[in-house]
Scaffold this active site. Structure first.
Site, PDB file in Angstrom:
ATOM      1  N   TYR A  92       4.290 -30.828 -22.042  1.00  0.00           N
ATOM      2  CA  TYR A  92       3.727 -30.628 -23.406  1.00  0.00           C
ATOM      3  C   TYR A  92       2.269 -30.297 -23.170  1.00  0.00           C
ATOM      4  CZ  TYR A  92       8.254 -31.187 -25.644  1.00  0.00           C
ATOM      5  OH  TYR A  92       9.412 -31.087 -26.048  1.00  0.00           O
ATOM      6  N   ASN A 115      10.513 -21.930 -32.053  1.00  0.00           N
ATOM      7  CA  ASN A 115      10.926 -21.047 -31.151  1.00  0.00           C
ATOM      8  C   ASN A 115      11.871 -19.986 -31.724  1.00  0.00           C
ATOM      9  OD1 ASN A 115      11.572 -18.868 -29.132  1.00  0.00           O
ATOM     10  ND2 ASN A 115      12.038 -20.740 -27.822  1.00  0.00           N
ATOM     11  N   CYS A 123      12.160 -22.905 -23.987  1.00  0.00           N
ATOM     12  CA  CYS A 123      11.719 -23.925 -24.873  1.00  0.00           C
ATOM     13  C   CYS A 123      12.221 -25.298 -24.201  1.00  0.00           C
ATOM     14  CB  CYS A 123      11.545 -23.978 -26.369  1.00  0.00           C
ATOM     15  SG  CYS A 123      13.077 -23.457 -26.932  1.00  0.00           S
ATOM     16  N   HIS A 124      13.439 -25.133 -23.711  1.00  0.00           N
ATOM     17  CA  HIS A 124      13.974 -26.121 -23.030  1.00  0.00           C
ATOM     18  C   HIS A 124      13.485 -26.728 -21.768  1.00  0.00           C
ATOM     19  CE1 HIS A 124      16.101 -22.795 -21.278  1.00  0.00           C
ATOM     20  NE2 HIS A 124      16.271 -23.491 -20.241  1.00  0.00           N
ATOM     21  N   GLU A 150      20.591 -25.016 -14.699  1.00  0.00           N
ATOM     22  CA  GLU A 150      19.286 -24.586 -13.950  1.00  0.00           C
ATOM     23  C   GLU A 150      19.057 -25.582 -12.804  1.00  0.00           C
ATOM     24  OE1 GLU A 150      15.809 -23.670 -16.203  1.00  0.00           O
ATOM     25  OE2 GLU A 150      17.075 -22.409 -17.586  1.00  0.00           O
TER      26      GLU A 150
END
Length: 155
Positions: A92, A115, A123-124, A150
């Site tokens: 962040y 979002n 945003c994750h 991912e």
């Protein structure tokens, strides 16, 4: 005219909205509403999401329009989110620096939580400076699952 379809994904039901040939919303929902047949962009988005969840897609190509949503600052944050590569994270604090300064951390977290196109605008991929997950509007279980897809394992 906005149209909506639903997708039963590995992280729960997703509501996908479009207007004028572009995706305008992708949100978590507890249960699907009335299911339409979907237009081309909605069906393409659903297919790209399926490919993403199956590990076949690392980048979304479906057109997204967020220009009519959020403040200029929120749009700036969402644009920066879109630049975070698949399989990578950012804190962040680092995102705040990209968006105006270290003092913007709370504003960045707030914009991140608003979002309107989750997953596609990733945003994750924003985590706490200490390497923990931080927060996520969809819930930390969903954030963890998305990052695992991912190839990331976080605290």
């Amino acid at each position: 005219m906005e149209e909506t379809i639903y997708y039963d994904s590995p992280v729960g039901w997703l509501e996908i909205r479009s207007a004028d040939g572009e995706i305008t919303g992708l949100d978590y929902t507890d249960a699907p509403g009335e299911q339409g047949s979907g237009n081309d962009v909605l069906n393409r988005c659903r297919e790209e999401l399926r490919e993403y969840f199956e590990g076949e897609r690392t980048e979304f190509t479906v057109p997204v329009n967020l220009s009519f949503k959020g403040t200029k600052f929120q749009q700036k944050v969402w644009n920066e989110l879109s630049k975070i590569p698949y399989g990578q994270t950012i804190s962040y604090k680092a995102l705040a620096l990209r968006c105006g300064g270290v003092n913007y951390s709370r504003a960045v977290a707030n914009a991140n939580g608003k979002n309107p196109v989750s997953i596609i605008v990733p945003c994750h991929r924003v985590i706490s400076s200490d390497g923990t997950l931080g927060g996520y509007t969809g819930g930390l279980d969903k954030k963890s699952t998305l990052l695992t897809i991912e190839g990331l394992q976080l605290i």
